[in-house]
Design an enzyme around this catalytic site. Structure first.
Site, PDB file in Angstrom:
ATOM      1  N   SER A 141     -30.451   7.065 -16.619  1.00 27.77           N
ATOM      2  CA  SER A 141     -31.313   6.750 -17.752  1.00 27.77           C
ATOM      3  C   SER A 141     -31.569   8.011 -18.585  1.00 27.77           C
ATOM      4  O   SER A 141     -30.625   8.592 -19.123  1.00 27.77           O
ATOM      5  CB  SER A 141     -32.599   6.102 -17.241  1.00 27.77           C
ATOM      6  OG  SER A 141     -33.304   5.481 -18.282  1.00 27.77           O
ATOM      7  N   ASP A 267     -28.745  -4.927 -18.990  1.00 22.65           N
ATOM      8  CA  ASP A 267     -29.803  -3.915 -18.918  1.00 22.65           C
ATOM      9  C   ASP A 267     -30.769  -4.160 -20.069  1.00 22.65           C
ATOM     10  O   ASP A 267     -30.430  -3.940 -21.233  1.00 22.65           O
ATOM     11  CB  ASP A 267     -29.181  -2.527 -19.006  1.00 22.65           C
ATOM     12  CG  ASP A 267     -30.185  -1.400 -18.796  1.00 22.65           C
ATOM     13  OD1 ASP A 267     -31.396  -1.620 -19.018  1.00 22.65           O
ATOM     14  OD2 ASP A 267     -29.756  -0.292 -18.416  1.00 22.65           O
ATOM     15  N   HIS A 296     -31.204  -2.228 -15.042  1.00 25.83           N
ATOM     16  CA  HIS A 296     -31.418  -0.820 -15.374  1.00 25.83           C
ATOM     17  C   HIS A 296     -31.533  -0.018 -14.080  1.00 25.83           C
ATOM     18  O   HIS A 296     -32.486  -0.182 -13.318  1.00 25.83           O
ATOM     19  CB  HIS A 296     -32.679  -0.647 -16.215  1.00 25.83           C
ATOM     20  CG  HIS A 296     -32.818   0.736 -16.793  1.00 25.83           C
ATOM     21  ND1 HIS A 296     -32.051   1.169 -17.853  1.00 25.83           N
ATOM     22  CD2 HIS A 296     -33.604   1.782 -16.436  1.00 25.83           C
ATOM     23  CE1 HIS A 296     -32.372   2.417 -18.138  1.00 25.83           C
ATOM     24  NE2 HIS A 296     -33.316   2.811 -17.286  1.00 25.83           N
TER      25      HIS A 296
END
Length: 319
Positions: A141, A267, A296
């Site tokens: 991320s 996601d 995610h």
């Protein structure tokens, strides 16, 4: 390189993006990883804590692990990565960003999605104190955006750095912010904002002249947080300026280190601008894999080894 075909097909329950995300973030646990902490002092006299875990046999290969927003080096996606890498001949160094190791950092600034200056100092420290012939980066991320920006923004990348894997990457930060502000992600946004505000109030105690109660009361959304704190503390005009300058998307064309991006199509944190199809098609050093499922930083896998943990190991081994 063209987009890679993905064969990831989890059990039915884990095909839900939200379930995959929540399971990975809240339910999953990883045991058996022994970490040793090292504190380094940065050029601005602040500190970073690095959590090291060793391969089962002596090695000259290292993977630097970079967590996501409000994560730390003890999150299962970090320890899970460390475990499989340690079992297969890699040491790991998990970086805790400023204020993410359980102790508030000493300067007014903190960490953010584009703070590659701290990553540069970590890499320089490792090169100056260790003897690794092969170094790899793996980020999740925010950490994925960070490493891609580092690789493409014109840094003098050391010859020891051989490859990188970035998982669930918000390549376009403003696009990702808009997704997080949408109703489908309200529970995640509330949790992120709560954690960030807790740290901001700790920061206020150290720097009461820089952040007021009135400022904090104005923070209703994650974008407000970036307008009122992130941008001001790190030299950006406002949140939009921060997103534009820190997004890794613009730096992808100049990356020369083999780099794999894995972004799931379901996601909920990523909008269409976070899937760099054009950039990866035009750069032979970039590989993009977009599984249908995964959520995610989810990507459930058998035997408590996620798909991306196995995929990253295979990618590093292939280089």
């Amino acid at each position: 390189m063209p987009q890679l075909t993905s064969n990831y097909l989890p059990p039915f329950l884990f095909r839900s993006g939200h379930f995959a995300t929540i399971y990975s973030g809240i339910i999953r646990s990883v045991n058996g990883v022994v970490q040793k902490r090292e504190r380094i002092i940065l050029s601005d006299v602040d500190f970073l804590d690095l959590d090291w875990s060793d391969s089962s046999a002596p090695t000259q290969k290292l993977v630097i692990l970079l967590h996501g927003l409000e994560g730390d080096a003890q999150r299962p996606y970090i320890t899970g990565s460390a475990k499989i890498l340690n079992q297969n001949g890699y040491d790991t160094c998990a970086v805790n960003y400023r204020s993410c190791s359980g102790e508030t950092n000493t300067t007014y600034r903190s960490y953010h999605s584009g703070a590659t200056e701290d990553l540069r100092e970590v890499i320089d420290h490792i090169l100056n104190t260790k003897n690794y012939s092969e170094i790899y980066l793996k980020g999740f991320s925010l950490g994925g955006n960070l490493l891609l920006k580092y690789l493409g923004e014109g840094n003098d990348v050391p010859k020891q750095l051989k490859g990188a894997v970035a998982v669930s990457v918000p390549c376009n930060l403003y696009d990702s912010c808009k997704q997080l502000l949408s109703p489908k992600n309200i529970l995640y946004a509330i949790r992120f904002k709560g954690n960030l505000l807790t740290k901001l109030r700790q920061k206020q105690q150290l720097f009461p002249e820089k952040i007021t109660d009135s400022d904090i009361k104005k923070i209703k959304t994650l974008k407000d947080f970036d307008d009122i704190y992130t941008s001001r503390a790190h030299g950006f005009r406002d949140a939009i300026d921060y997103y534009q300058k820190s997004s890794s998307l613009q730096f992808l064309p100049t990356i020369q280190v083999p780099s794999l991006i894995i972004n799931a199509k379901n996601d909920s944190f990523l909008g269409k601008e976070c899937f760099p199809f054009k950039e990866t098609e035009e750069n032979p050093s970039l590989y993009l894999e977009t599984p249908t499922f995964g959520g995610h930083v989810g990507f459930w896998g058998k035997n408590n080894v996620t798909y991306t943990e196995k995929r990253a190991l295979d990618f590093f081994d292939s280089l």
